[in-house]
Scaffold this active site. Structure first.
Site, PDB file in Angstrom:
ATOM      1  N   HIS A 313       0.849  -1.191   0.000  1.00 34.40           N
ATOM      2  CA  HIS A 313       0.000   0.000   0.000  1.00 34.40           C
ATOM      3  C   HIS A 313       0.881   1.237   0.000  1.00 34.40           C
ATOM      4  CE1 HIS A 313      -3.163   2.809   1.158  1.00 34.40           C
ATOM      5  NE2 HIS A 313      -3.988   1.883   0.718  1.00 34.40           N
ATOM      6  N   ASP A 371      -7.847  -5.719   0.390  1.00 31.01           N
ATOM      7  CA  ASP A 371      -8.317  -6.556  -0.717  1.00 31.01           C
ATOM      8  C   ASP A 371      -7.866  -8.000  -0.638  1.00 31.01           C
ATOM      9  OD1 ASP A 371      -9.773  -4.604  -2.012  1.00 31.01           O
ATOM     10  OD2 ASP A 371      -7.963  -3.731  -2.865  1.00 31.01           O
TER      11      ASP A 371
END
Ligand code: CMC
Length: 431
Positions: A313, A371
């Site tokens: 991320h 996710d």
């Protein structure tokens, strides 16, 4: 924002005069150096493709501490909201800044749930798409088309219009996502039932048929609601920045949100849940857990072009707090459905373990993001893989509209207009 006593000084080795730059403080998080007058003072721009060091706005909505792995909506930790609130409470909080009291809660729930139906013409518009169209292509079109259906709330400079558009978008997104799904599988659309919860209504519109009553399973309802809460906002990510930039031209809110949907589709952003599940299925086909080592080696080989989807991320350099909550939900849903031994879940946990112990991922601070597990939950609930990102879009709509409305209400707001470092041909004449 508050002016700091600290000042930045920019000096140049070519003898140009030094420039003092003001520094501002937020409530928490890094200070910012104000470079707004830099070009006027020096004739030079800053260069920051990908916004690695640039705060594009001030915002009071969401805060992320990427090193700690902390996510706050209006100051409240995501873990507490996921535990004690539902998605519509979270929407109220994001839009208005405070959690609702009992009356506000009742009124807001009623307001949203009473506007779930979409203009009947929408289904004729939807029919123009191929049945096998990707739901994100369909949704980009449907959300954009809302501006053609709801003319009375498209003036983004009018605060009342913005409020009405916000409610319309939040209320109708589940209906549109479910319609996109039903159209793709060739089943009749299910009209919303306003007495159900936001998540329960969505489940019924997705999985119910006119042929029999649909009973909402409370565990799946809670799981869907949690998916919505965890995806509701995430400060200035790519799609939110897209919505702000698009909205900054003064376009209508539905058009700006449609731009957000389009941006979210990409596999580096919202499309990662679909990509993560496809990746797990591919590994399973290759031989499952026994082949994980081989797969991880491919990920580590920069020439392979393979990434571990659902990992890494831009902001989190620690475990994404949403991934932890999602893993919890995953356990609950799989237990409820008697799928405790789901091979993809076992594969995902084994893959996570290998990655978290491998120097490649450790040294780059790559951890599971939201996710990584959300696809497994959605698949267990029965959501087709192609629709995962559509559900993300549904949930993120409140964040987009809250951020857009915050920007439009900010007296310092200006059209977004980045500059560039031009490296093309210098002026030349056509021969
Ligand atoms: N698998 C393998 N290597 C990775 C991964 C990954 N998933 N993510 C980052 N890296 C490596 C990358 O190759 C680079 O290595 P090096 O320094 O040797 O060149 C380093 O880590 C930094 O990566 P980056 O691409 O410069 O980092 P970024 O901040 O630009 O990208 C990201 C962030 C999310 C796009 C990226 O981590 C990624 O592609 N992850 C997979 C897709 C994904 O799961 N996206 C969902 C994000 S969370 C939900 C959302 O916000 O929508």
């Amino acid at each position: 924002m508050k002016l700091s006593d600290n000042k930045a000084k920019l000096s140049f080795s070519n003898g140009s005069p030094e420039v003092d730059l003001p520094v501002y403080q937020g409530t928490i998080g890094p200070d910012v150096i104000d470079i707004r007058k830099l070009y006027a003072q020096t004739g030079q721009f800053t260069y920051d493709p990908g916004f690695m060091s640039t705060a594009s706005c001030q915002s009071a909505i969401t805060y992320i501490d990427g090193d700690k792995g902390e996510l706050l909506y209006r100051g409240y930790p995501i873990e507490q909201l996921a535990e004690k609130c539902d998605y519509l409470d979270t929407c109220y909080l994001l839009l208005k800044g405070e959690l609702p009291d009992a009356t506000q809660r009742k009124d807001f729930h009623k307001l949203v749930l009473d506007h779930t139906m979409v203009n009947e013409q929408m289904q004729f518009f939807l029919r123009g798409f191929r049945r096998d169209a990707h739901p994100m292509a369909v949704l980009t079109g449907l959300v954009g088309a809302m501006s053609a259906f709801y003319h009375d709330s498209i003036d983004v400079h009018n605060a009342e219009h913005r409020d009405i558009a916000a409610i319309r978008l939040i209320s109708k997104m589940p209906t549109l996502v479910a319609m996109a799904h039903k159209y793709g599988v060739g089943q009749p659309y299910m009209y919303p039932r306003n007495e159900l919860s936001y998540a329960g209504n969505f489940l019924r519109m997705m999985f119910g048929t006119p042929c029999e009553d649909y009973k909402v399973n409370p565990v799946l309802e809670r799981a869907m609601d949690r998916i919505f809460i965890l995806h509701a906002d995430h400060e200035q990510n790519a799609s939110t920045s897209t919505v702000r930039l698009c909205g900054s031209s003064g376009t209508n809110p539905f058009a700006a949100i449609a731009a957000g949907v389009a941006c979210l589709w990409g596999p580096a952003h919202g499309g990662a849940n679909e990509a993560a599940l496809n990746m797990l299925e591919d590994i399973q086909k290759m031989g499952g857990i026994a082949k994980l080592g081989e797969f991880v080696e491919r990920v580590k080989d920069k020439n392979s072009g393979v990434r571990l989807m659902g990992f890494g991320h831009r902001v989190y350099k620690n475990y994404d707090p949403r991934a932890k909550l999602m893993q919890e939900t995953c356990n609950e849903v799989l237990t409820e459905l008697g799928l405790e031994n789901d091979p993809l879940f076992a594969l995902a946990k084994a893959l996570e373990k290998i990655a978290l112990e491998d120097d490649y991922f450790v040294s780059r601070k790559l951890y599971p993001n939201v996710d990584f597990y959300s696809g497994i939950v959605q698949r267990a609930i029965g959501v087709p893989v192609k629709l995962f990102t559509g559900i993300f879009a549904l949930a993120r709509t409140v964040g987009w509209i809250a951020q857009l409305n915050e920007m439009m209400g900010d007296p310092e707001y200006k059209i977004g207009r980045p500059r560039q470092l031009y490296v093309g041909a210098a002026r030349r004449d056509v021969p």
